[in-house]
Enzyme design. Structure first.
Site, PDB file in Angstrom:
ATOM      1  N   THR A 320       0.844  -1.192   0.000  1.00  0.00           N
ATOM      2  CA  THR A 320       0.000   0.000   0.000  1.00  0.00           C
ATOM      3  C   THR A 320       0.883   1.247   0.000  1.00  0.00           C
ATOM      4  OG1 THR A 320      -1.757   1.193   1.179  1.00  0.00           O
ATOM      5  CG2 THR A 320      -0.186  -0.024   2.530  1.00  0.00           C
ATOM      6  N   HIS A 372       2.492 -11.740  14.125  1.00  0.00           N
ATOM      7  CA  HIS A 372       3.591 -12.303  14.922  1.00  0.00           C
ATOM      8  C   HIS A 372       3.361 -13.773  15.257  1.00  0.00           C
ATOM      9  CE1 HIS A 372       7.259 -12.064  16.966  1.00  0.00           C
ATOM     10  NE2 HIS A 372       7.074 -10.997  17.718  1.00  0.00           N
TER      11      HIS A 372
END
Length: 410
Positions: A320, A372
């Site tokens: 993006t 994560h």
């Protein structure tokens, strides 16, 4: 009388919203002519007339329709009215014109030009030119909206005020959320709540890439018919890094981690009705000009709300670019079920320490948001450092390693 029903538009989509009637009730429509726009939770699409005839609308604008519901009816036995427009035989050139439009489109941060039909008196024009006032910020009170001297003086006395808006207004304007905006909202919250999202940052010296673009942009466009932008460099760099750090190109499916052996790169595009993420398939196998051409096609479709569900489904990694809007730094949200997203930002000249000396360099902050649960710190930082290395040394994009090291087989 033929019934025109809402067609299936995707496996998981059960309802759509009728956004706008292109043709009105009682109008004559030709076969395959667009009669209305429908919007699902993923995309906007058009409904075409199955036969020529008189249109009888059943659903209203803003109605929510289920798949298979009747949107309208067409009386195919009716005779064409004498004042009906002739059938359009050649639509192909128009489609080509639309496809080319994004190439000539102004940058996202370019100032809007005043409308050509805005009229003003000579005195008003002189004051606007002297004070550098845009006609679009002035509410004309003259005949047919003509801007008068007093209108310009009033605008100068109230800078920043919306033309025609009453002073001290405290009105609220309710507006129904579109299906697309509802889906964006739901997916953003879902991404925040269902992933262990973390963001790591780095910065990249864009000097080499800007030098290459300046030197070769004219020849590149002449040869390939498309501009040489930043997205091809970033996409190339990411596909190389994704193959070296496969966890960044994977996702969690229950008790399994699914590793992709290909790179389908989603590019976030700001469309009129919200952010959409069309996909560049097998970007790792594409050349620079192929990537640029695909970006132009997908971005053009996004601006015209012409993207299909298939074109927005199945990406493995997202890029993006908030820099086109002036963003210096941000933390992008993961596009689930993907596990990572790279945020590009504004290029800004900053003083940097280069070989013991301070030099001004065009720098860009990069942000990698990642899940994560599947990507550890070593992998996220390693991926971002690799992207930085490839962008600062563009020759590495050709074979993924230093040419001298390749020669020496090191």
């Amino acid at each position: 009388m033929i019934e025109i029903k809402v067609p299936p538009v995707g496996e998981s989509i059960s309802e759509v919203t009728l956004v706008k009637w292109i043709k009105k009730d009682g109008d004559w429509v030709d076969r395959d002519e667009v009669i209305c726009e429908l919007e699902s939770e993923k995309a906007t699409f058009e409904l075409n007339a199955e036969q020529a005839g008189i249109l009888h609308t059943v659903a209203k604008e803003d109605d929510t329709l289920n798949i298979g519901d009747i949107a309208c009816k067409i009386d195919e036995t009716a005779e064409r009215p004498a004042n009906a427009a002739p059938a359009k035989a050649a639509e192909a050139p128009k489609a080509e014109t639309k496809a080319e439009a994004p190439k000539a489109a102004a940058p996202a941060d370019a100032p809007a030009k005043p409308a050509a039909d805005v009229k003003a008196t000579p005195v008003a024009n002189a004051i606007m030119a002297d004070k550098q006032v845009s006609p679009t910020t002035v509410k004309g009170t003259g005949s047919n909206g003509r801007i008068m001297k007093g209108d310009v003086l009033a605008a100068l006395e109230n800078p920043g005020r919306t033309p025609g808006k009453p002073m001290n207004s405290r009105e609220d304007r309710p507006e129904k959320m579109s299906n697309l905006r509802k889906t964006i909202s739901r997916r953003l919250v879902e991404a925040k709540n269902s992933t262990a999202m973390l963001t790591t940052f780095n910065e990249v010296d864009m000097d080499r890439i800007m030098e290459i673009r300046t030197k070769y942009k004219d020849k590149f466009k002449e040869t390939h018919g498309v501009n040489l932008g930043f997205m091809s460099f970033f996409t190339k760099a990411c596909t190389i890094a994704l193959q070296e750090w496969p966890a960044v190109n994977a996702y969690i499916d229950g008790d399994h981690v699914i590793y992709h052996e290909y790179c389908d790169v989603s590019i976030a595009v700001s469309a009129p009705k919200g952010l959409v993420v069309p996909v560049i398939r097998n970007a790792e196998s594409m050349s620079m000009f192929e990537i640029e051409k695909e970006v132009v096609v997908l971005a053009g479709k996004a601006r015209e709300n012409k993207l299909s569900v298939e074109e927005m489904t199945g990406g493995t990694f997202t890029i993006t670019n908030g820099g086109v809007f002036g963003s210096l730094m941000s933390t992008p949200i993961i596009n689930i079920p993907q596990s990572a997203i790279l945020g590009m930002h504004k290029i800004q000249d900053r003083p940097m320490a280069i070989n013991g000396k301070v030099e001004i360099r065009p720098m860009m902050y990069l942000a990698l948001s990642y899940d994560h649960r599947i990507i550890d710190g070593r992998e996220s930082v390693g991926f971002l450092v690799r992207v930085k290395e490839l962008l600062e040394n563009p020759e590495l994009l050709l074979i993924g390693k230093d040419p001298v090291k390749a020669l020496l087989e090191l």
